[in-house]
Design a protein around this motif. Sequence first.
Motif, PDB file in Angstrom:
ATOM      1  N   TRP A   1      -6.816   1.288 -12.942  1.00  0.00           N
ATOM      2  CA  TRP A   1      -6.123   0.096 -13.438  1.00  0.00           C
ATOM      3  C   TRP A   1      -6.968  -1.117 -13.070  1.00  0.00           C
ATOM      4  O   TRP A   1      -7.472  -1.218 -11.948  1.00  0.00           O
ATOM      5  N   TYR A   2      -7.090  -2.024 -14.034  1.00  0.00           N
ATOM      6  CA  TYR A   2      -7.852  -3.249 -13.814  1.00  0.00           C
ATOM      7  C   TYR A   2      -6.935  -4.454 -13.965  1.00  0.00           C
ATOM      8  O   TYR A   2      -5.999  -4.461 -14.780  1.00  0.00           O
ATOM      9  N   GLN A   3      -7.240  -5.489 -13.183  1.00  0.00           N
ATOM     10  CA  GLN A   3      -6.521  -6.755 -13.222  1.00  0.00           C
ATOM     11  C   GLN A   3      -7.491  -7.825 -13.694  1.00  0.00           C
ATOM     12  O   GLN A   3      -8.624  -7.899 -13.189  1.00  0.00           O
ATOM     13  N   GLN A   4      -7.075  -8.630 -14.643  1.00  0.00           N
ATOM     14  CA  GLN A   4      -7.966  -9.659 -15.165  1.00  0.00           C
ATOM     15  C   GLN A   4      -7.260 -11.014 -15.197  1.00  0.00           C
ATOM     16  O   GLN A   4      -6.199 -11.158 -15.802  1.00  0.00           O
ATOM     17  N   PHE A   5      -7.884 -11.984 -14.535  1.00  0.00           N
ATOM     18  CA  PHE A   5      -7.400 -13.359 -14.575  1.00  0.00           C
ATOM     19  C   PHE A   5      -8.178 -14.115 -15.646  1.00  0.00           C
ATOM     20  O   PHE A   5      -9.321 -13.743 -15.977  1.00  0.00           O
ATOM     21  N   PRO A   6      -7.586 -15.181 -16.187  1.00  0.00           N
ATOM     22  CA  PRO A   6      -8.279 -15.950 -17.240  1.00  0.00           C
ATOM     23  C   PRO A   6      -9.660 -16.413 -16.780  1.00  0.00           C
ATOM     24  O   PRO A   6      -9.824 -16.911 -15.663  1.00  0.00           O
ATOM     25  N   GLY A   7     -10.639 -16.205 -17.634  1.00  0.00           N
ATOM     26  CA  GLY A   7     -11.996 -16.644 -17.326  1.00  0.00           C
ATOM     27  C   GLY A   7     -12.757 -15.725 -16.400  1.00  0.00           C
ATOM     28  O   GLY A   7     -13.894 -16.029 -16.023  1.00  0.00           O
ATOM     29  N   LYS A   8     -12.161 -14.613 -16.035  1.00  0.00           N
ATOM     30  CA  LYS A   8     -12.810 -13.661 -15.128  1.00  0.00           C
ATOM     31  C   LYS A   8     -12.959 -12.305 -15.796  1.00  0.00           C
ATOM     32  O   LYS A   8     -12.286 -12.003 -16.778  1.00  0.00           O
ATOM     33  N   GLY A   9     -13.845 -11.502 -15.234  1.00  0.00           N
ATOM     34  CA  GLY A   9     -13.950 -10.133 -15.711  1.00  0.00           C
ATOM     35  C   GLY A   9     -12.871  -9.265 -15.068  1.00  0.00           C
ATOM     36  O   GLY A   9     -12.273  -9.658 -14.062  1.00  0.00           O
ATOM     37  N   PRO A  10     -12.604  -8.097 -15.627  1.00  0.00           N
ATOM     38  CA  PRO A  10     -11.613  -7.192 -15.025  1.00  0.00           C
ATOM     39  C   PRO A  10     -12.052  -6.750 -13.634  1.00  0.00           C
ATOM     40  O   PRO A  10     -13.237  -6.514 -13.398  1.00  0.00           O
ATOM     41  N   ALA A  11     -11.096  -6.633 -12.740  1.00  0.00           N
ATOM     42  CA  ALA A  11     -11.369  -6.187 -11.375  1.00  0.00           C
ATOM     43  C   ALA A  11     -10.573  -4.922 -11.104  1.00  0.00           C
ATOM     44  O   ALA A  11      -9.377  -4.853 -11.404  1.00  0.00           O
ATOM     45  N   LEU A  12     -11.235  -3.914 -10.546  1.00  0.00           N
ATOM     46  CA  LEU A  12     -10.565  -2.656 -10.248  1.00  0.00           C
ATOM     47  C   LEU A  12      -9.479  -2.881  -9.208  1.00  0.00           C
ATOM     48  O   LEU A  12      -9.718  -3.448  -8.147  1.00  0.00           O
ATOM     49  N   LEU A  13      -8.277  -2.397  -9.546  1.00  0.00           N
ATOM     50  CA  LEU A  13      -7.113  -2.572  -8.678  1.00  0.00           C
ATOM     51  C   LEU A  13      -6.830  -1.300  -7.887  1.00  0.00           C
ATOM     52  O   LEU A  13      -6.737  -1.295  -6.672  1.00  0.00           O
ATOM     53  N   ILE A  14      -6.703  -0.213  -8.587  1.00  0.00           N
ATOM     54  CA  ILE A  14      -6.350   1.069  -8.005  1.00  0.00           C
ATOM     55  C   ILE A  14      -6.662   2.136  -9.034  1.00  0.00           C
ATOM     56  O   ILE A  14      -6.643   1.859 -10.234  1.00  0.00           O
ATOM     57  N   ALA A  15      -6.976   3.352  -8.566  1.00  0.00           N
ATOM     58  CA  ALA A  15      -7.312   4.424  -9.492  1.00  0.00           C
ATOM     59  C   ALA A  15      -6.765   5.746  -8.977  1.00  0.00           C
ATOM     60  O   ALA A  15      -6.519   5.899  -7.768  1.00  0.00           O
ATOM     61  N   ILE A  16      -6.588   6.709  -9.891  1.00  0.00           N
ATOM     62  CA  ILE A  16      -6.028   7.997  -9.509  1.00  0.00           C
ATOM     63  C   ILE A  16      -6.744   9.116 -10.244  1.00  0.00           C
ATOM     64  O   ILE A  16      -7.231   8.923 -11.366  1.00  0.00           O
ATOM     65  N   ARG A  17      -6.848  10.270  -9.596  1.00  0.00           N
ATOM     66  CA  ARG A  17      -7.334  11.477 -10.235  1.00  0.00           C
ATOM     67  C   ARG A  17      -6.132  12.362 -10.541  1.00  0.00           C
ATOM     68  O   ARG A  17      -5.108  12.292  -9.852  1.00  0.00           O
ATOM     69  N   PRO A  18      -6.200  13.256 -11.505  1.00  0.00           N
ATOM     70  CA  PRO A  18      -5.013  14.017 -11.919  1.00  0.00           C
ATOM     71  C   PRO A  18      -4.559  15.086 -10.941  1.00  0.00           C
ATOM     72  O   PRO A  18      -3.560  15.773 -11.183  1.00  0.00           O
ATOM     73  N   ASP A  19      -5.263  15.261  -9.830  1.00  0.00           N
ATOM     74  CA  ASP A  19      -4.830  16.276  -8.868  1.00  0.00           C
ATOM     75  C   ASP A  19      -3.741  15.765  -7.920  1.00  0.00           C
ATOM     76  O   ASP A  19      -3.239  16.526  -7.087  1.00  0.00           O
ATOM     77  N   VAL A  20      -3.371  14.479  -8.060  1.00  0.00           N
ATOM     78  CA  VAL A  20      -2.266  13.933  -7.271  1.00  0.00           C
ATOM     79  C   VAL A  20      -1.275  13.265  -8.218  1.00  0.00           C
ATOM     80  O   VAL A  20      -1.640  12.832  -9.310  1.00  0.00           O
ATOM     81  N   SER A  21      -0.023  13.183  -7.803  1.00  0.00           N
ATOM     82  CA  SER A  21       1.007  12.619  -8.678  1.00  0.00           C
ATOM     83  C   SER A  21       1.296  11.152  -8.363  1.00  0.00           C
ATOM     84  O   SER A  21       1.936  10.463  -9.152  1.00  0.00           O
ATOM     85  N   GLU A  22       0.814  10.698  -7.210  1.00  0.00           N
ATOM     86  CA  GLU A  22       1.086   9.311  -6.851  1.00  0.00           C
ATOM     87  C   GLU A  22       0.017   8.819  -5.887  1.00  0.00           C
ATOM     88  O   GLU A  22      -0.465   9.551  -5.030  1.00  0.00           O
ATOM     89  N   LYS A  23      -0.319   7.539  -6.044  1.00  0.00           N
ATOM     90  CA  LYS A  23      -1.249   6.905  -5.116  1.00  0.00           C
ATOM     91  C   LYS A  23      -0.768   5.492  -4.853  1.00  0.00           C
ATOM     92  O   LYS A  23      -0.428   4.767  -5.796  1.00  0.00           O
ATOM     93  N   LYS A  24      -0.733   5.121  -3.581  1.00  0.00           N
ATOM     94  CA  LYS A  24      -0.212   3.821  -3.206  1.00  0.00           C
ATOM     95  C   LYS A  24      -1.256   3.045  -2.420  1.00  0.00           C
ATOM     96  O   LYS A  24      -1.876   3.578  -1.510  1.00  0.00           O
ATOM     97  N   GLU A  25      -1.417   1.771  -2.778  1.00  0.00           N
ATOM     98  CA  GLU A  25      -2.292   0.880  -2.025  1.00  0.00           C
ATOM     99  C   GLU A  25      -1.583  -0.462  -1.920  1.00  0.00           C
ATOM    100  O   GLU A  25      -1.519  -1.223  -2.885  1.00  0.00           O
ATOM    101  N   GLY A  26      -1.033  -0.711  -0.737  1.00  0.00           N
ATOM    102  CA  GLY A  26      -0.297  -1.945  -0.546  1.00  0.00           C
ATOM    103  C   GLY A  26       0.929  -2.003  -1.448  1.00  0.00           C
ATOM    104  O   GLY A  26       1.732  -1.071  -1.466  1.00  0.00           O
ATOM    105  N   ARG A  27       1.033  -3.054  -2.230  1.00  0.00           N
ATOM    106  CA  ARG A  27       2.190  -3.197  -3.130  1.00  0.00           C
ATOM    107  C   ARG A  27       1.995  -2.489  -4.471  1.00  0.00           C
ATOM    108  O   ARG A  27       2.880  -2.496  -5.316  1.00  0.00           O
ATOM    109  N   PHE A  28       0.832  -1.902  -4.667  1.00  0.00           N
ATOM    110  CA  PHE A  28       0.487  -1.272  -5.950  1.00  0.00           C
ATOM    111  C   PHE A  28       0.557   0.249  -5.836  1.00  0.00           C
ATOM    112  O   PHE A  28      -0.004   0.836  -4.921  1.00  0.00           O
ATOM    113  N   THR A  29       1.262   0.869  -6.793  1.00  0.00           N
ATOM    114  CA  THR A  29       1.410   2.323  -6.825  1.00  0.00           C
ATOM    115  C   THR A  29       1.134   2.827  -8.230  1.00  0.00           C
ATOM    116  O   THR A  29       1.597   2.248  -9.211  1.00  0.00           O
ATOM    117  N   ILE A  30       0.346   3.900  -8.318  1.00  0.00           N
ATOM    118  CA  ILE A  30       0.179   4.601  -9.586  1.00  0.00           C
ATOM    119  C   ILE A  30       0.996   5.879  -9.511  1.00  0.00           C
ATOM    120  O   ILE A  30       0.880   6.655  -8.556  1.00  0.00           O
TER     121      ILE A  30
END
Lengths: 114, 112
Positions: free
Chosen positions: A35-64
């Motif tokens: 997942w990428y987060q993009q603010f106006p005038g900026k390029g996308p920044a990687l937020l969090i990522a997951i591989r299919p061998d897990v059903s959930e991944k949490k980093e701080g307030r962000f969960t996939i």
Amino acid sequence: QQQVKQSPQSLIVQKGGISIINCAYENTAFDYFPWYQQFPGKGPALLIAIRPDVSEKKEGRFTISFNKSAKQFSLHIMDSQPGDSATYFCAALNYGGATNKLIFGTGTLLAVQP
Amino acid sequence: KAGVTQTPRYLIKTRGQQVTLSCSPISGHRSVSWYQQTPGQGLQFLFEYFSETQRNKGNFPGRFSGRQFSNSRSEMNVSTLELGDSALYLCASSLDMNTEAFFGQGTRLTVV
């Protein structure tokens, strides 16, 4: 088959609420979902990522959450803050294909109201 | 460590002209990918380079081309510019194949 479908197109959430963005894919060869987060005038920044061998991944307030059988994954932003207001893109990649080519969803514009 | 640097940040060109955009990846990164971002089409993959070789190409006309140099810096060129080429062009840098992509701030190209 290369598409990644993302919804909703836009989202308004109150401060402290939960923001949920959903994505679905068709190509079962995809094996990395960032997942990428993009603010106006900026390029996308990687937020969090997951591989299919897990059903959930949490980093701080962000969960996939990942559902391999349904070929769906979602981003949950807990305790949403005005500073989270940005455009969010899900993406998929076939790591096994020895490529860094990302297939992006269409984006979700998130507005967190104070 | 410096991030991905794209130059220029903004560019205005006339239809029919050509343009060259530059990308300096993060030091030590060997893979560079280019994307076009527009409100209508979103983020679309243009091409990918690794160790000076094009590994992948997106579904864009031959007017779009690129290359990567031995120091991993990359350039993309668009010839015979059309109004529809107006977009934010993003470069992404990766350490190797199958590793995270880090994006630059992009070059905003306006074709008039």
